[in-house]
Motif scaffolding. Structure first.
Motif, PDB file in Angstrom:
ATOM      1  N   ASN A 211      -2.208 -18.866  -5.705  1.00 15.64           N
ATOM      2  CA  ASN A 211      -2.793 -17.838  -4.788  1.00 15.64           C
ATOM      3  C   ASN A 211      -2.571 -16.178  -5.067  1.00 15.64           C
ATOM      4  OD1 ASN A 211      -4.649 -17.367  -2.577  1.00 15.64           O
ATOM      5  ND2 ASN A 211      -2.990 -17.381  -1.307  1.00 15.64           N
ATOM      6  N   ASP A 212      -2.027 -16.017  -6.364  1.00 15.40           N
ATOM      7  CA  ASP A 212      -1.941 -14.519  -6.776  1.00 15.40           C
ATOM      8  C   ASP A 212      -3.099 -13.729  -6.416  1.00 15.40           C
ATOM      9  OD1 ASP A 212       0.524 -15.247  -7.711  1.00 15.40           O
ATOM     10  OD2 ASP A 212      -0.285 -15.924  -9.690  1.00 15.40           O
ATOM     11  N   LEU A 213      -2.751 -12.602  -5.491  1.00 14.51           N
ATOM     12  CA  LEU A 213      -3.776 -11.635  -5.100  1.00 14.51           C
ATOM     13  C   LEU A 213      -4.472 -11.071  -6.282  1.00 14.51           C
ATOM     14  CD1 LEU A 213      -1.833 -10.283  -1.766  1.00 14.51           C
ATOM     15  CD2 LEU A 213      -3.584 -12.171  -2.081  1.00 14.51           C
ATOM     16  N   ASN A 214      -5.668 -10.676  -5.979  1.00 11.42           N
ATOM     17  CA  ASN A 214      -6.579 -10.078  -7.033  1.00 11.42           C
ATOM     18  C   ASN A 214      -5.718  -8.791  -7.089  1.00 11.42           C
ATOM     19  OD1 ASN A 214      -9.128  -9.574  -8.362  1.00 11.42           O
ATOM     20  ND2 ASN A 214      -9.201  -7.717  -7.205  1.00 11.42           N
ATOM     21  N   GLU A 215      -5.442  -7.957  -6.130  1.00 11.21           N
ATOM     22  CA  GLU A 215      -4.758  -6.674  -6.370  1.00 11.21           C
ATOM     23  C   GLU A 215      -3.451  -6.760  -7.436  1.00 11.21           C
ATOM     24  OE1 GLU A 215      -5.449  -7.828  -3.661  1.00 11.21           O
ATOM     25  OE2 GLU A 215      -6.892  -6.600  -2.866  1.00 11.21           O
ATOM     26  N   THR A 216      -2.782  -7.859  -7.304  1.00 11.05           N
ATOM     27  CA  THR A 216      -1.800  -8.176  -8.033  1.00 11.05           C
ATOM     28  C   THR A 216      -1.858  -8.157  -9.755  1.00 11.05           C
ATOM     29  OG1 THR A 216      -0.270  -9.330  -6.365  1.00 11.05           O
ATOM     30  CG2 THR A 216       0.401  -9.630  -8.503  1.00 11.05           C
ATOM     31  N   GLN A 217      -3.246  -8.894  -9.538  1.00 13.55           N
ATOM     32  CA  GLN A 217      -3.762  -9.520 -10.971  1.00 13.55           C
ATOM     33  C   GLN A 217      -4.286  -8.104 -11.515  1.00 13.55           C
ATOM     34  OE1 GLN A 217      -5.593 -12.822 -12.273  1.00 13.55           O
ATOM     35  NE2 GLN A 217      -5.154 -14.071 -10.339  1.00 13.55           N
ATOM     36  N   LEU A 218      -5.010  -7.311 -10.788  1.00 14.07           N
ATOM     37  CA  LEU A 218      -5.497  -5.953 -11.175  1.00 14.07           C
ATOM     38  C   LEU A 218      -4.412  -5.106 -11.706  1.00 14.07           C
ATOM     39  CD1 LEU A 218      -8.313  -4.556 -11.766  1.00 14.07           C
ATOM     40  CD2 LEU A 218      -7.909  -3.763  -9.393  1.00 14.07           C
ATOM     41  N   GLU A 219      -3.572  -4.919 -11.025  1.00 11.22           N
ATOM     42  CA  GLU A 219      -2.055  -4.181 -11.596  1.00 11.22           C
ATOM     43  C   GLU A 219      -1.709  -4.531 -12.932  1.00 11.22           C
ATOM     44  OE1 GLU A 219       2.196  -2.880 -10.145  1.00 11.22           O
ATOM     45  OE2 GLU A 219       1.025  -3.813  -8.814  1.00 11.22           O
ATOM     46  N   ALA A 220      -1.674  -6.101 -13.074  1.00 11.50           N
ATOM     47  CA  ALA A 220      -1.164  -6.470 -14.419  1.00 11.50           C
ATOM     48  C   ALA A 220      -2.167  -6.159 -15.550  1.00 11.50           C
ATOM     49  CB  ALA A 220      -0.755  -7.960 -14.358  1.00 11.50           C
ATOM     50  N   ALA A 221      -3.450  -6.360 -15.168  1.00 18.19           N
ATOM     51  CA  ALA A 221      -4.540  -5.928 -16.161  1.00 18.19           C
ATOM     52  C   ALA A 221      -4.598  -4.609 -16.579  1.00 18.19           C
ATOM     53  CB  ALA A 221      -5.895  -6.429 -15.439  1.00 18.19           C
ATOM     54  N   ARG A 222      -4.280  -3.697 -15.732  1.00 16.15           N
ATOM     55  CA  ARG A 222      -4.205  -2.303 -16.126  1.00 16.15           C
ATOM     56  C   ARG A 222      -3.259  -2.051 -16.900  1.00 16.15           C
ATOM     57  NH1 ARG A 222      -5.903  -0.179 -10.115  1.00 16.15           N
ATOM     58  NH2 ARG A 222      -8.342  -0.008 -10.403  1.00 16.15           N
ATOM     59  N   LYS A 223      -2.187  -2.572 -16.778  1.00 20.03           N
ATOM     60  CA  LYS A 223      -0.966  -2.521 -17.414  1.00 20.03           C
ATOM     61  C   LYS A 223      -0.729  -3.028 -18.837  1.00 20.03           C
ATOM     62  CE  LYS A 223       4.232  -3.390 -17.159  1.00 20.03           C
ATOM     63  NZ  LYS A 223       5.282  -4.162 -16.629  1.00 20.03           N
ATOM     64  N   ASN A 224      -1.290  -4.067 -19.050  1.00 22.14           N
ATOM     65  CA  ASN A 224      -1.362  -4.950 -20.255  1.00 22.14           C
ATOM     66  C   ASN A 224      -2.562  -4.892 -21.350  1.00 22.14           C
ATOM     67  OD1 ASN A 224       1.344  -6.167 -20.022  1.00 22.14           O
ATOM     68  ND2 ASN A 224       0.335  -7.314 -18.151  1.00 22.14           N
ATOM     69  N   GLY A 225      -3.668  -4.351 -20.542  1.00 16.68           N
ATOM     70  CA  GLY A 225      -4.937  -4.428 -21.288  1.00 16.68           C
ATOM     71  C   GLY A 225      -5.619  -3.095 -21.457  1.00 16.68           C
ATOM     72  N   LEU A 226      -6.816  -3.082 -21.599  1.00 15.40           N
ATOM     73  CA  LEU A 226      -7.420  -1.739 -21.607  1.00 15.40           C
ATOM     74  C   LEU A 226      -7.476  -0.640 -20.565  1.00 15.40           C
ATOM     75  CD1 LEU A 226     -10.959  -3.362 -23.039  1.00 15.40           C
ATOM     76  CD2 LEU A 226      -9.004  -2.488 -24.313  1.00 15.40           C
ATOM     77  N   LYS A 227      -7.488   0.401 -20.811  1.00 11.17           N
ATOM     78  CA  LYS A 227      -7.335   1.562 -19.904  1.00 11.17           C
ATOM     79  C   LYS A 227      -8.492   1.614 -18.836  1.00 11.17           C
ATOM     80  CE  LYS A 227      -3.340   1.956 -21.229  1.00 11.17           C
ATOM     81  NZ  LYS A 227      -2.186   1.211 -20.425  1.00 11.17           N
TER      82      LYS A 227
END
Length: 380
Positions: A211-227
């Motif tokens: 149940n990891d929140l979308n906001e938490t995943q979005l933050e990790a996505a911006r950090k580890n992926g494309l800008k």
């Protein structure tokens, strides 16, 4: 004179009955030898269709009839006829699709049935001698003067009944005996055999754990992926992305609203999950080759616009736009063509366990998606 002829006719009818009973009993024994012994090599999850079972039963009668009625004096001609019959027998099985049915897990069963004419010849040549010896002993023990006695007939049935009961018992045990066939097939496929039992998986409420929140995943996505989101053409040439596709560890379904690209860190996570999924099933006694299915990967500007036409709730600022996120269906799997395969329920349990372990190791965030029937996973 009439009494003598009547007695002769009665004896003739009795002889025909005895031959008929003998013929039927030998055919039953031949069926159990061909079918029951063949099932020793049939894994539990496989089966033989009733149509083939009936066909094999009928072939037993035909096979015994060949050896019972076709007595040929010349030895070379007898062997030539037997070989010709075996060839015709195999061609008949091939014509009826017996060898095309199933896969290599049924090779032991097919081999046993193919040898049916040889089983028939052995039974016909040895069983008669045994019955003759056994009948002589019965007549001596019970001091019988004729074989037309009911005591003699019942006594003659005793060994046949015991043999049939023995094969029926072996037939009922085919579930455990067929594990040997699974071991043989696994050794052929994998070069090793494991005997670990399929133990129960831990019972967890995964919809609450994942149940990891979308906001938490979005933050990790911006950090580890494309800008920022890119186009499909840019994705094909972007060196920051790695192309993924169906392989030995996982499947990728035909993508309609995403393209098969991930950043290397996410691609490594996906591959490691595929390996862990297979290893976990193998440790529980299943063959390798089980694969889960990836249903969504990188969303480009074009695929986001397409998705919004069919799903108004989709967002342009999705984790999928950064190449760090993928979806895994918890209903769709691929299973190996040979060996022991797991049920969908078992594979779903293992997938949940693998995702849970990766989540606990701090490698990813996981969201349990009920509507899309998938696990939404973002690399950390």
């Amino acid at each position: 004179m009439e009494k003598r002829e009547s007695k002769t006719d009665s004896n003739s009818r009795m002889d025909r009955r005895i031959r008929t009973i003998r013929f039927i009993l030998l055919s039953i024994i031949l069926y159990f030898i061909s079918d029951a012994l063949g099932r020793w090599f049939v894994p539990e999850q496989d089966s033989v269709p009733g149509l083939y079972t009936i066909m094999i039963w009928l072939l037993c009668f035909i096979t015994l009839q060949f050896y019972f009625w076709r007595r040929i004096g010349l030895k070379w001609l007898r062997w030539a006829t037997a070989i010709a019959y075996i060839i015709l027998f195999v061609f008949f099985l091939k014509w009826r699709g017996f060898y095309r049915y199933g896969d290599s897990t049924l090779i032991g069963y097919k081999f046993s049935v193919t040898l049916m004419p040889i089983w028939g010849f052995i039974i016909e040549s040895t069983f008669t001698s045994f019955l003759r010896w056994y009948g002589t002993q019965i007549k001596r023990i019970f001091k019988l003067e004729s074989i037309h006695s009911i005591v003699f007939l019942l006594s003659m049935l005793v060994p046949v009944v015991l043999i049939v009961m023995l094969f029926i018992g072996g037939y009922k045990l085919s579930g455990s005996l067929s594990d040997k066939g699974a071991d043989i097939q696994q050794y052929i496929d994998e070069g090793e055999v494991n005997h670990n039992i399929d133990h129960r998986e831990p019972v967890r409420q995964y919809d609450r754990l994942f149940n990891d929140l979308n906001e938490t995943q979005l933050e990790a996505a911006r950090k580890n992926g494309l800008k920022e989101p890119i186009t499909t053409d840019e994705a094909k040439t972007d060196r920051r992305l790695q192309l993924i596709g169906p392989n030995q560890y996982y499947d990728v379904q035909k993508l309609t609203h995403s393209v098969p690209y991930l950043v290397p860190k996410a691609a490594k996570l996906l591959e490691d999950m595929g390996k862990a999924f297979q290893d976990s099933l193998f440790r529980r006694g299943y063959n390798r080759g089980h694969r889960f299915t990836v249903t969504s990967v990188l969303r480009t500007e074009e695929t986001v616009r397409q998705l919004r036409k069919t799903n108004v709730n989709s967002t342009e600022n999705s984790c999928h736009c950064y190449g760090t996120t993928f979806d895994i269906s918890y209903f769709t799997y691929s299973t190996p063509k040979v060996g022991k395969t797991a049920s969908v329920d078992k594979m779903r349990q293992i997938l949940y366990q693998v995702a849970y372990d990766m989540q606990k190791q701090g490698r990813c965030y996981v969201k349990y998606e009920k509507q899309q029937t998938c696990l939404h996973i973002t690399v950390r």
